[in-house]
Design a protein around this motif. Structure first.
Motif, PDB file in Angstrom:
ATOM      1  N   ALA A   1      41.829  35.616  35.013  1.00 47.35           N
ATOM      2  CA  ALA A   1      42.657  36.513  34.730  1.00 47.35           C
ATOM      3  C   ALA A   1      41.969  37.748  35.340  1.00 47.35           C
ATOM      4  O   ALA A   1      40.661  38.133  35.054  1.00 47.35           O
ATOM      5  N   THR A   2      42.817  38.599  35.935  1.00 47.04           N
ATOM      6  CA  THR A   2      42.282  40.164  36.511  1.00 47.04           C
ATOM      7  C   THR A   2      42.431  41.387  35.588  1.00 47.04           C
ATOM      8  O   THR A   2      42.187  42.321  35.840  1.00 47.04           O
ATOM      9  N   GLU A   3      43.547  41.173  34.599  1.00 49.60           N
ATOM     10  CA  GLU A   3      44.082  42.116  33.541  1.00 49.60           C
ATOM     11  C   GLU A   3      44.184  41.336  32.232  1.00 49.60           C
ATOM     12  O   GLU A   3      44.703  39.901  32.456  1.00 49.60           O
ATOM     13  N   PRO A   4      44.173  42.046  31.279  1.00 46.52           N
ATOM     14  CA  PRO A   4      44.570  41.607  29.897  1.00 46.52           C
ATOM     15  C   PRO A   4      45.938  41.275  29.979  1.00 46.52           C
ATOM     16  O   PRO A   4      46.628  41.972  30.603  1.00 46.52           O
ATOM     17  N   LYS A   5      46.405  40.168  29.326  1.00 46.72           N
ATOM     18  CA  LYS A   5      47.864  39.985  28.912  1.00 46.72           C
ATOM     19  C   LYS A   5      47.899  39.615  27.566  1.00 46.72           C
ATOM     20  O   LYS A   5      47.150  38.815  26.920  1.00 46.72           O
ATOM     21  N   ALA A   6      48.789  40.589  26.837  1.00 45.85           N
ATOM     22  CA  ALA A   6      49.274  40.356  25.406  1.00 45.85           C
ATOM     23  C   ALA A   6      49.955  39.101  25.316  1.00 45.85           C
ATOM     24  O   ALA A   6      50.346  38.340  26.388  1.00 45.85           O
ATOM     25  N   THR A   7      50.291  38.705  24.112  1.00 46.75           N
ATOM     26  CA  THR A   7      50.935  37.425  23.747  1.00 46.75           C
ATOM     27  C   THR A   7      52.400  37.438  24.546  1.00 46.75           C
ATOM     28  O   THR A   7      52.695  36.403  25.367  1.00 46.75           O
TER      29      THR A   7
ATOM     30  N   THR B   1      52.943  32.370  24.842  1.00 46.33           N
ATOM     31  CA  THR B   1      52.418  32.236  23.320  1.00 46.33           C
ATOM     32  C   THR B   1      51.080  32.699  23.231  1.00 46.33           C
ATOM     33  O   THR B   1      50.331  32.162  22.082  1.00 46.33           O
ATOM     34  N   ALA B   2      50.167  32.844  24.275  1.00 44.81           N
ATOM     35  CA  ALA B   2      48.800  33.441  24.388  1.00 44.81           C
ATOM     36  C   ALA B   2      48.535  34.514  25.102  1.00 44.81           C
ATOM     37  O   ALA B   2      49.016  34.834  25.970  1.00 44.81           O
ATOM     38  N   ALA B   3      47.274  35.251  24.579  1.00 47.16           N
ATOM     39  CA  ALA B   3      46.960  36.503  25.356  1.00 47.16           C
ATOM     40  C   ALA B   3      45.736  35.986  26.199  1.00 47.16           C
ATOM     41  O   ALA B   3      45.168  35.096  25.919  1.00 47.16           O
ATOM     42  N   PHE B   4      45.517  36.509  27.134  1.00 44.66           N
ATOM     43  CA  PHE B   4      44.620  36.445  28.258  1.00 44.66           C
ATOM     44  C   PHE B   4      43.593  37.612  28.236  1.00 44.66           C
ATOM     45  O   PHE B   4      44.145  38.676  28.291  1.00 44.66           O
ATOM     46  N   THR B   5      42.153  37.207  28.435  1.00 44.69           N
ATOM     47  CA  THR B   5      41.296  38.368  28.509  1.00 44.69           C
ATOM     48  C   THR B   5      40.942  38.538  30.227  1.00 44.69           C
ATOM     49  O   THR B   5      40.764  37.495  30.720  1.00 44.69           O
ATOM     50  N   VAL B   6      40.333  39.632  30.472  1.00 46.82           N
ATOM     51  CA  VAL B   6      39.707  39.676  31.850  1.00 46.82           C
ATOM     52  C   VAL B   6      38.521  38.592  32.203  1.00 46.82           C
ATOM     53  O   VAL B   6      37.603  38.428  31.220  1.00 46.82           O
ATOM     54  N   GLY B   7      38.762  37.842  33.145  1.00 49.61           N
ATOM     55  CA  GLY B   7      37.620  36.965  33.307  1.00 49.61           C
ATOM     56  C   GLY B   7      37.819  35.652  32.898  1.00 49.61           C
ATOM     57  O   GLY B   7      37.106  34.695  33.197  1.00 49.61           O
ATOM     58  N   GLN B   8      39.162  35.631  31.971  1.00 49.77           N
ATOM     59  CA  GLN B   8      39.167  34.150  31.318  1.00 49.77           C
ATOM     60  C   GLN B   8      39.746  33.288  32.378  1.00 49.77           C
ATOM     61  O   GLN B   8      40.618  33.661  32.998  1.00 49.77           O
ATOM     62  N   ALA B   9      39.232  31.878  32.033  1.00 45.10           N
ATOM     63  CA  ALA B   9      39.714  31.018  33.189  1.00 45.10           C
ATOM     64  C   ALA B   9      41.234  30.768  32.740  1.00 45.10           C
ATOM     65  O   ALA B   9      41.622  30.564  31.545  1.00 45.10           O
ATOM     66  N   LEU B  10      41.936  30.446  33.912  1.00 46.87           N
ATOM     67  CA  LEU B  10      43.466  30.147  33.820  1.00 46.87           C
ATOM     68  C   LEU B  10      43.893  28.936  34.523  1.00 46.87           C
ATOM     69  O   LEU B  10      43.181  28.609  35.521  1.00 46.87           O
TER      70      LEU B  10
END
Length: 112
Positions: free
Chosen positions: A95-101, A61-70
């Motif tokens: 996150a080391t790669e972007p992730k779409a929703t 349900t969420a996208a992640f961007t490179v460098g975003q804390a997970l």
């Protein structure tokens, strides 16, 4: 004075639980996570990786961007962008790669 011990890619971890930890299982270390590097029977000592990039289940349900804390959602057993206070949603890394929703996996570099 400080004495060098090891590179710190993995740490010794005693499984104080009643169930065995399987290699690849996420291990919550109070306010962060590691990944079991081997099977660790209950009551035994084993290695837990605390560095490196891992592909793990992720919320869809969420996208992640490179460098975003997970963070690790221990209830749903997946990565999330929602922080929590220990032991809920401890830091997983970034996150080391972007992730779409929609994708159900993401790549995370362990640690802060």
């Amino acid at each position: 004075m400080a004495d060098y011990v090891q590179p710190g890619m993995a740490i010794n971890y005693t499984n104080s639980g009643e169930d065995a930890i399987k290699a690849g299982d996420v291990v919550v270390l109070t306010s962060r996570i590691g990944v079991a590097a081997c099977d660790i029977p209950a009551g035994a000592l084993g290695a837990v990786s605390v560095a490196g990039v891992y592909e793990m289940p992720a919320e869809t349900t969420a996208a992640f961007t490179v460098g975003q804390a997970l963070y690790w959602d221990g209830t749903n057993h997946c990565l999330t962008a929602t922080a929590g206070s220990a032991p809920a949603n401890p830091l997983a890394g970034w996150a080391t790669e972007p992730k779409a929703t929609a994708p159900s996996v993401a790549r995370v570099r362990l640690g802060g």
